[in-house]
Enzyme design. Structure first.
Site, PDB file in Angstrom:
ATOM      1  N   HIS A  97      -9.091   0.289   4.645  1.00 25.02           N
ATOM      2  CA  HIS A  97     -10.052   0.046   3.572  1.00 25.02           C
ATOM      3  C   HIS A  97      -9.572  -1.140   2.756  1.00 25.02           C
ATOM      4  O   HIS A  97      -8.372  -1.299   2.542  1.00 25.02           O
ATOM      5  CB  HIS A  97     -10.175   1.288   2.671  1.00 25.02           C
ATOM      6  CG  HIS A  97     -11.397   1.277   1.839  1.00 25.02           C
ATOM      7  ND1 HIS A  97     -11.461   0.612   0.633  1.00 25.02           N
ATOM      8  CD2 HIS A  97     -12.623   1.804   2.051  1.00 25.02           C
ATOM      9  CE1 HIS A  97     -12.671   0.763   0.137  1.00 25.02           C
ATOM     10  NE2 HIS A  97     -13.403   1.479   0.968  1.00 25.02           N
ATOM     11  N   ASP A 125     -15.441   7.454   6.300  1.00 21.98           N
ATOM     12  CA  ASP A 125     -16.246   7.607   7.515  1.00 21.98           C
ATOM     13  C   ASP A 125     -15.503   8.233   8.685  1.00 21.98           C
ATOM     14  O   ASP A 125     -16.108   8.486   9.723  1.00 21.98           O
ATOM     15  CB  ASP A 125     -16.810   6.245   7.932  1.00 21.98           C
ATOM     16  CG  ASP A 125     -17.950   5.844   7.021  1.00 21.98           C
ATOM     17  OD1 ASP A 125     -18.637   6.762   6.547  1.00 21.98           O
ATOM     18  OD2 ASP A 125     -18.132   4.650   6.775  1.00 21.98           O
TER      19      ASP A 125
END
Ligand code: ACO
Length: 427
Positions: A303, A361
């Site tokens: 991320h 996710d």
């Protein structure tokens, strides 16, 4: 006297003001940099650039903190609903009972989609991706509903209309893609229950709502509702800064979210897990491939902001255990594979040194699959949730007196001046 950062350049000193956010984060205000020094900054991917001041969402990537309007996402996931969280994001405060009721009535009143829009849906090729359809249909809403004027009441209605219709349109695209009858929203159902009913009810098999599944969907939508200046929200703000209508700006956000490096990752993760499962690879074998081949990524890992853990991934992993248990799918092979991959990756030097952790996710596709939501709809689920955040950012931007049209600079690296050559003289 405020604090400054001193820049030494071309034998001169320039004082750049330091500004501070409400959480003590500091930033150098460079808004006069070019004017005073002739310089611009170069920051690919805007990894060090704050594009605005915002009071909506706070993320601390190092400490794994995510708060909407100050409230930790963990508390909202446990105690709130998506509808209430959307209200919080858009209005800045939790609703009173009366405000909540009024919001529900507005959502309900605006949940139907113009019947003529059904014709549009039917003309998309069957193989169209629902994200492409959703983006086009949200943009098309402008042709069916009037432009917002500046009255607060009208803005409220437009914003609520969008939030409500996105959900109806998402379910409609699924039903139409399967050649099934569209199921209309029901006034007696909550936001998430209504979505599940529109997706799965059929004249031959009435859908039975399971409160645990409805709760799981609420948690998912809450966790995906906003994430400050991510790719799609930045797209909404930049497109919106040209003063396009709200629908066009949100449609741009949906298009950006579709990408596999952003919201499209939830679909990419499940496809990756399926591929590993079908090829009979062990988790370690797949991770070796990722490490050797730079074009293969462990989807759902990494991320831009979270460098320790993603608090949303933690909640979703726990939800996976609960939901799969509730649905009697504890032996789900893709979930087991995901757990194994996470375990190995978190001990592997490649992932440790790059601070790569599971993101929101990594596990969400496993639950969506368990709930019966088809893969092509995973990113659409994300878009329904993120509409709340996009709308909040759009509202904040248009109300900001410091707002300017989004127009970055560049460092030109092409040819210097050269002359036009007639076609017969070109080599
Ligand atoms: N698998 C393997 N290696 C990775 C991964 C991954 N998932 N993510 C990053 N890396 C490596 C890169 O190859 C790079 O290695 P290098 O330094 O040897 O070149 C290093 O880690 C840094 O990666 P960047 O791409 O520079 O990191 P950035 O912050 O730009 O990208 C991103 C973040 C796009 C999320 C990236 O981690 C990624 O592609 N992840 C997989 C896709 C994904 O899950 N996206 C969803 C993000 S969450 C969301 O949008 C809702």
């Amino acid at each position: 006297m405020g604090e400054y950062v001193t820049l030494h350049y071309a034998g001169r000193e320039f004082q750049l003001p330091l500004v501070e956010g409400s959480q003590g984060e500091k930033a150098i205000d460079i808004s006069r940099l070019r004017q005073d020094t002739g310089l611009i900054t170069l920051d690919p991917g805007f990894a060090n650039t704050g594009s605005c001041r915002s009071a909506i969402t706070f993320v601390d990537g190092e400490r794994g903190i995510l708060r909407y309007r100050g409230i930790p996402v963990e508390q909202l996931a446990e105690r709130s609903t998506f509808k209430e969280t959307a209200y919080l994001l858009i209005n800045g405060v939790l609703p009173t009972q009366q405000e909540q009721t009024r919001f529900s009535v507005l959502l309900n009143d605006n949940s139907l989609v113009h019947e003529d829009m059904k014709t549009f849906y039917q003309n998309f090729p069957r193989s169209s991706h629902p994200m492409g359809i959703l983006s086009a249909m949200v943009n098309a809403l402008r042709s069916f509903y009037p432009e917002i004027q500046n009255l607060e009441e009208e803005i409220n209605i437009t914003v609520t209309r969008l939030l409500s219709k996105v959900r109806t349109m998402a379910a409609m695209s699924y039903k139409i893609s399967r050649g099934h009858t569209v199921v209309y929203p029901r006034p007696d159902l909550t936001y998430c229950a209504n979505f599940l009913n529109m997706m799965f009810d059929s004249p031959v098999r009435p859908y039975e709502l399971d409160p645990d599944v409805v709760k799981a969907l609420n948690v998912f939508l809450i966790l995906h509702a906003d994430h400050e200046q991510n790719c799609s929200t930045a797209a909404v703000r930049v497109v919106g800064s040209a003063r396009v209508n709200l629908y066009a700006a949100i449609s741009a956000g949906i298009a950006a979210l579709w990408g596999p490096l952003h919201g499209g990752a939830n679909q990419a993760v499940i496809e990756m897990l399926q591929e590993i499962h079908e090829e009979g690879l062990s988790g370690k074998q797949y991770l070796d491939r990722v490490k050797k081949d730079p074009s293969t990524r462990l989807m759902g890992f990494g991320h831009r902001v979270y460098k320790n853990f993603d608090p949303r991934a933690k909640i979703i992993r726990e939800m996976c255990h609960k939901v799969l248990g509730r649905l009697g799918q504890t032996d789900n092979p893709l979930f087991e594979l995901a757990l194994r991959l996470e375990e190995i990756a978190l001990k592997d030097e490649y992932f440790i040194s790059r601070k790569l952790y599971p993101n929101v996710d990594f596990y969400s596709g496993v639950i969506y699959s368990a709930l019966g939501i088809p893969r092509s709809m995973f990113t659409v689920m994300f878009a329904i949730a993120r509409t709340a955040g996009w709308v909040a950012h759009w509202q904040e931007m248009v109300a900001d007196p410091a707002m300017k049209i989004g127009r970055p600079r560049q460092l030109y690296t092409g040819p210097t001046q050269r002359d036009y050559v007639e076609i017969d003289k070109r080599t």
